[in-house]
Design an enzyme around this catalytic site. Structure first.
Site, PDB file in Angstrom:
ATOM      1  N   LYS A  38       0.888  -1.175  -0.116  1.00 23.88           N
ATOM      2  CA  LYS A  38       0.016   0.009   0.031  1.00 23.88           C
ATOM      3  C   LYS A  38       0.902   1.215  -0.118  1.00 23.88           C
ATOM      4  O   LYS A  38       1.941   1.210   0.710  1.00 23.88           O
ATOM      5  CB  LYS A  38      -0.907   0.002   1.135  1.00 23.88           C
ATOM      6  CG  LYS A  38      -2.028   1.288   1.328  1.00 23.88           C
ATOM      7  CD  LYS A  38      -2.808   0.790   2.614  1.00 23.88           C
ATOM      8  CE  LYS A  38      -3.910   2.112   2.762  1.00 23.88           C
ATOM      9  NZ  LYS A  38      -4.546   1.679   3.914  1.00 23.88           N
ATOM     10  N   SER A  50      -9.625   1.417   2.883  1.00 23.61           N
ATOM     11  CA  SER A  50      -8.848   2.231   1.820  1.00 23.61           C
ATOM     12  C   SER A  50      -7.660   1.263   1.116  1.00 23.61           C
ATOM     13  O   SER A  50      -7.206   1.839   0.034  1.00 23.61           O
ATOM     14  CB  SER A  50      -8.197   3.473   2.810  1.00 23.61           C
ATOM     15  OG  SER A  50      -7.071   2.706   3.623  1.00 23.61           O
ATOM     16  N   SER A  56      -9.667  -0.897   7.119  1.00 21.85           N
ATOM     17  CA  SER A  56      -8.957  -0.827   5.649  1.00 21.85           C
ATOM     18  C   SER A  56      -8.399  -1.837   5.110  1.00 21.85           C
ATOM     19  O   SER A  56      -7.990  -1.656   3.872  1.00 21.85           O
ATOM     20  CB  SER A  56      -8.342   0.577   5.644  1.00 21.85           C
ATOM     21  OG  SER A  56      -8.943   1.797   5.387  1.00 21.85           O
TER      22      SER A  56
END
Lengths: 98, 487
Positions: B76, B151, B175
């Site tokens: 990420k 996310s 997330s």
């Protein structure tokens, strides 16, 4: 029902948060933030008399490592991402303060 | 030579350590898959082609027997990578090149993993769809008109579409688990403190946790074995002993007590999610788990509590983006104060500004007690609910998300409606507990559904054992989006 926040509240918060908002953003935030705060007010119905606050959830407090000097970033590495570095002095440059 | 592609990290690791395939071949195949699929799905923001190939060549040259030998991993884009641009999907950090690696990156590489690149997310990890990315949304491989979740959406898409068998995400309110659920992969949020956060771009520091996403529970367990443990660079990384996560995958869950908060599930859960969830419970009961009805009386207050605490912490953490030391700076400013304000106004997107504003408000004089302090007290009650539940049960089962992936754009105009979809995930962060999401079904439109298991602090092993046991009897993790005609 009146909104929870006024335009003046939004101006005050934006100043505290160092944000320069457009008029459109301010109007939107008056509405959207009021909506969220109205929802968040439900926690005020709960009786929390005598309940301690939780600020962190570690089961035991962290142990410090020995305080020994170690290599950190070099000056050049620290300046490498700066928007306005001054390699001669090794400092970050900013616009005038006043 | 074995046939490429492999599905799982385990297969790749075994083939690379057994020298039946080279790490370079695996890497080249992953790069080709990314090149073919990424333009449509927008999972990766940066592909670290040279770094990956160089790393793969080194593994082939030196030989590697690590737990992740030759395994491609995606990170990420809020996890720092030395020399590889790390943006947090924000204009603010669009050109930021970190001078050091996050501890998780060092640990993955020491285990033989090959970092393929950086994945898209909501800006500063704030959101649950990736629509808040400054670089466009990621798309769900099962149907590209639908959200990836967020996310950590890019990481979920990278795993689901076969670009990378393992990806790291971060989870502040769901997330990792929610995008894993919406893309049909496994996602694990470890206990708060189980995995070092050194080098994670901070969002809400009392809630943030890095964790793995993978195709199978076995792979997630392998990744956690690599990631978990103390770190001299992060005082919140726990000294608790690290369990044998992989060795614990016995398939045997006889006698495991599984709590089901029935009252919470009565309203607001889409019908296909509800039926997949109860069908999954039947499978687990069939394998010997005992289902126990439990009550989490304060769970319905978790979202309100979370959005007060998370935004308060975010407003403080994001004060550092001031245009001085790194990151974006506005072109036009006459003095320092104007420079701060314009830099932040031009560098942050709408959701980040909204959360900074909300967090600043709940911390401001006159509102602190009514919102922030009150939320911290309710946080204690949410924790106690779980402590009481864990006296009766070994894990709590819920759906991960009340809905499957909805259409891109469907909820973007109404922030609160989006916050409400976090109903089943935020309480694990408030209480610091580990949570695992595993695929457990599909909607009639073939969109994935996830089962969430929440456990006692530092008891990831039990969650992984239950998840693995479930997988042994079902085949959700074996299907590919391509089989569904999605991509």
């Amino acid at each position: 029902m009146p909104e929870r926040l006024t335009r003046a509240d939004v101006d005050r918060i934006a100043t505290l948060a160092r944000l320069e908002l457009t008029d459109t953003e301010k109007d939107l935030f008056v509405h959207q933030l009021s909506h969220v705060l109205e929802y968040a007010e439900q926690i005020q119905q709960i009786d929390t008399t005598g309940v301690p606050p939780t600020s962190q959830v570690l089961s035991r407090m962290p142990a410090d490592r020995p305080d020994e000097p170690r290599a950190g970033l070099t000056n050049a590495e620290a300046l490498a991402n700066a928007p306005d570095p001054s390699p001669q002095t090794g400092l970050f440059r900013v616009p005038r303060v006043l | 030579m074995s046939t490429i592609p492999f599905r799982t990290a385990r297969e790749i690791r075994d083939a690379v350590s057994g020298r039946s395939v080279s790490a370079v071949q695996v890497c080249e195949h992953a790069l080709a898959t990314i090149e073919a699929a990424n333009p449509k799905l927008n999972a990766f923001l940066t592909v670290a082609r040279d770094r990956a190939l160089e790393r793969a060549r080194a593994i082939d040259r030196e030989g590697h027997t690590g737990l992740l030998a030759g395994v491609p991993v995606a990170l990420k884009d809020n996890i720092l990578t030395r020399g590889v641009t790390t943006t947090a999907s924000s204009r603010m950090l669009q050109r930021f090149v970190p001078p050091y690696d996050a501890t998780v990156v060092t640990r993955l590489e020491a285990a033989g993993a090959v970092v393929m690149g950086k994945t898209n997310c909501d800006e500063f990890a704030m959101g649950s769809t990736t629509e808040n990315s400054a670089f466009g949304p990621s798309r769900n491989p099962w149907n590209p008109d639908h959200i990836s979740g967020g996310s950590s959406g890019g990481s979920a898409v990278a795993v689901a579409s076969g670009m990378s068998p393992i990806a790291l995400g971060s989870d502040t309110g769901g997330s990792i688990r929610q995008p894993a659920s919406l893309c049909g992969v496994v996602g694990l949020k470890p206990t708060y403190g189980r995995v070092s956060r050194y080098g994670l771009i901070a969002f809400a520091s009392s809630l943030d946790q890095i964790g793995p996403m993978a195709r199978t529970t076995y792979d997630a367990a392998t990744a956690l074995a690599v990631l978990a443990g103390p770190d001299p660079c992060d005082s919140t990384a726990s000294q608790e002993p690290v369990a044998d996560y992989v060795g614990g995958l016995t398939g045997d869950i006889r006698g495991v007590r599984l709590g089901v908060p029935g009252k919470m599930l009565q309203d607001g859960v889409e019908a296909p999610v509800r039926s997949a969830f109860y069908a999954a419970l039947d499978v687990l009961r069939g394998r010997g788990a005992e289902l126990v009805d439990i009550d989490l009386p304060h769970a319905s207050y978790a979202i309100a509590t979370y959005y007060v605490i998370a935004t308060a912490e975010a407003s403080s953490n994001l004060a550092r983006y001031d245009g001085v030391r790194y990151g974006f700076r506005t072109e036009s400013a006459g003095n320092l104060k104007e420079m701060y304000e314009r830099t932040r106004s031009q560098g942050f997107g709408p959701e980040v500004k909204r959360r900074i504003m909300l967090g600043t408000y709940v911390l401001s004089a006159g509102y602190y007690d009514a919102y922030y302090l009150k939320a911290q007290q309710v946080r204690t009650l949410v924790r106690r609910d779980y402590e009481q539940a864990f006296q009766k049960v070994d894990a709590v089962a819920m759906p991960t998300s009340p809905t499957a992936a909805f259409r891109i754009g469907e909820k973007i105009e109404d922030p609160l409606s989006l916050y409400l979809t976090d109903v089943f995930t935020v309480s694990a962060n408030l209480a610091g507990l580990p949570g695992l999401s595993i695929p457990c079904g599909r909607t009639p439109n073939r969109l994935p559904i996830g089962l969430q298991l929440t456990g006692r602090p530092f008891d990831e092993a039990t969650l992984l054992r239950i998840g693995d046991s479930y997988e042994r009897e079902t085949n959700w993790t074996e299907e590919n989006p391509a089989d569904a005609g999605g991509s």
